[in-house]
Design a protein around this motif. Structure first.
Motif, mmCIF file in Angstrom:
data_model
loop_
_atom_site.group_PDB
_atom_site.id
_atom_site.type_symbol
_atom_site.label_atom_id
_atom_site.label_comp_id
_atom_site.label_asym_id
_atom_site.label_seq_id
_atom_site.Cartn_x
_atom_site.Cartn_y
_atom_site.Cartn_z
ATOM 1 N N GLU A 6 1.042 -0.988 0.033
ATOM 2 C CA GLU A 6 0.037 0.136 -0.117
ATOM 3 C C GLU A 6 0.774 1.210 -0.093
ATOM 4 O O GLU A 6 2.012 1.316 0.515
ATOM 5 C CB GLU A 6 -0.895 0.132 1.171
ATOM 6 C CG GLU A 6 -1.666 -1.169 1.234
ATOM 7 C CD GLU A 6 -1.643 -2.181 2.434
ATOM 8 O OE1 GLU A 6 -2.400 -2.980 3.012
ATOM 9 O OE2 GLU A 6 -0.129 -2.250 2.613
ATOM 10 N N SER A 7 0.374 2.224 -0.694
ATOM 11 C CA SER A 7 1.133 3.617 -0.643
ATOM 12 C C SER A 7 0.209 4.719 -0.802
ATOM 13 O O SER A 7 -1.241 4.412 -1.081
ATOM 14 C CB SER A 7 1.977 3.874 -1.699
ATOM 15 O OG SER A 7 1.276 3.923 -2.868
ATOM 16 N N GLY A 8 0.440 5.876 -0.645
ATOM 17 C CA GLY A 8 -0.452 6.859 -0.317
ATOM 18 C C GLY A 8 -1.151 7.643 1.092
ATOM 19 O O GLY A 8 -1.795 8.543 0.919
ATOM 20 N N GLY A 9 -0.684 6.782 1.950
ATOM 21 C CA GLY A 9 -1.324 7.450 3.274
ATOM 22 C C GLY A 9 -0.447 8.681 3.576
ATOM 23 O O GLY A 9 0.368 9.138 3.185
ATOM 24 N N GLY A 10 -0.968 9.272 4.801
ATOM 25 C CA GLY A 10 -0.395 10.601 5.232
ATOM 26 C C GLY A 10 -1.189 11.299 6.132
ATOM 27 O O GLY A 10 -2.158 10.816 6.701
ATOM 28 N N LEU A 11 -0.659 12.656 6.278
ATOM 29 C CA LEU A 11 -1.403 13.426 7.289
ATOM 30 C C LEU A 11 -2.404 14.602 6.386
ATOM 31 O O LEU A 11 -1.685 15.005 5.474
ATOM 32 C CB LEU A 11 -0.183 14.318 8.180
ATOM 33 C CG LEU A 11 -0.867 15.380 8.855
ATOM 34 C CD1 LEU A 11 -1.980 14.740 9.890
ATOM 35 C CD2 LEU A 11 0.150 16.134 9.720
ATOM 36 N N VAL A 12 -3.346 14.640 6.524
ATOM 37 C CA VAL A 12 -4.205 15.799 5.788
ATOM 38 C C VAL A 12 -5.140 16.325 6.770
ATOM 39 O O VAL A 12 -5.518 15.892 7.658
ATOM 40 C CB VAL A 12 -4.941 14.825 4.478
ATOM 41 C CG1 VAL A 12 -6.054 13.665 5.017
ATOM 42 C CG2 VAL A 12 -5.491 15.765 3.558
ATOM 43 N N GLN A 13 -5.552 17.309 6.328
ATOM 44 C CA GLN A 13 -6.397 18.469 7.105
ATOM 45 C C GLN A 13 -8.039 17.920 6.832
ATOM 46 O O GLN A 13 -8.172 17.271 5.618
ATOM 47 C CB GLN A 13 -6.284 19.812 6.893
ATOM 48 C CG GLN A 13 -5.199 20.527 7.509
ATOM 49 C CD GLN A 13 -5.070 21.862 7.313
ATOM 50 O OE1 GLN A 13 -5.990 22.576 6.258
ATOM 51 N NE2 GLN A 13 -4.474 22.663 8.162
ATOM 52 N N ALA A 14 -8.891 17.777 7.765
ATOM 53 C CA ALA A 14 -10.202 17.558 7.684
ATOM 54 C C ALA A 14 -10.806 18.313 6.379
ATOM 55 O O ALA A 14 -10.385 19.782 6.197
ATOM 56 C CB ALA A 14 -10.967 17.879 8.731
ATOM 57 N N GLY A 15 -11.432 17.587 5.470
ATOM 58 C CA GLY A 15 -12.155 18.196 4.461
ATOM 59 C C GLY A 15 -11.076 17.953 3.084
ATOM 60 O O GLY A 15 -11.533 17.945 1.895
ATOM 61 N N GLY A 16 -9.964 17.357 3.549
ATOM 62 C CA GLY A 16 -8.962 17.008 2.270
ATOM 63 C C GLY A 16 -9.201 15.813 1.737
ATOM 64 O O GLY A 16 -9.997 15.172 1.708
ATOM 65 N N SER A 17 -8.338 15.443 0.853
ATOM 66 C CA SER A 17 -8.264 14.066 -0.043
ATOM 67 C C SER A 17 -7.053 13.429 -0.018
ATOM 68 O O SER A 17 -5.944 13.956 0.265
ATOM 69 C CB SER A 17 -8.813 14.519 -1.472
ATOM 70 O OG SER A 17 -9.962 14.926 -1.648
ATOM 71 N N LEU A 18 -7.124 12.140 0.116
ATOM 72 C CA LEU A 18 -5.808 11.167 -0.267
ATOM 73 C C LEU A 18 -6.254 10.045 -1.241
ATOM 74 O O LEU A 18 -7.605 9.867 -1.347
ATOM 75 C CB LEU A 18 -5.443 10.692 1.059
ATOM 76 C CG LEU A 18 -4.954 11.567 1.975
ATOM 77 C CD1 LEU A 18 -4.590 10.724 3.380
ATOM 78 C CD2 LEU A 18 -3.606 11.829 1.583
#
Length: 116
Positions: A6-18
């Motif tokens: 798997e890849s693509g995880g991380g830290l994002v603000q609420a309302g954002g996308s991954l």
């Protein structure tokens, strides 16, 4: 047995996308099911989205309308597009596949953290 990464995880603000990706070590053409599971500490893994060999999809109520699962057989990859992320989406996301004979494989997981 197939290897999954798997890849693509991380830290994002609420309302954002991954967008999460799950790459398989061999052809996924014969897989009956490819799914994304979500787990938080102390809890069992829950299926949030799945895609079947015929193309039909499943979504849990908590992600319906926000997440989209898709597969690219040419790249041996399944994706999870995650939009309108919420803090409660925070957790480790695992890819799982079930092949034509019922064998199951899991990836090592990728962390998704949504800050409010």
């Amino acid at each position: 047995q197939v290897q999954l990464v798997e890849s693509g995880g991380g830290l994002v603000q609420a309302g954002g996308s991954l967008r999460l990706s799950c790459a398989a070590s061999r052809s996924i053409d014969s897989f009956n099911l490819m799914g994304w599971y979500y787990q938080t500490p102390g809890n069992q893994r829950e299926l949030v989205a799945g895609i079947f060999s015929g193309g039909s999809t499943y979504y849990s109520d908590s992600v319906k309308g926000r997440f989209t699962i898709s597969r690219d057989n040419a790249k041996n990859t399944v994706y999870l597009q995650m939009n309108s992320l919420k803090s409660e989406d925070t957790g480790v996301y695992y890819c799982k596949v079930v092949d034509i004979i019922g064998s199951t494989s899991w990836g090592p997981g990728t962390q998704v953290t949504v800050s409010s």
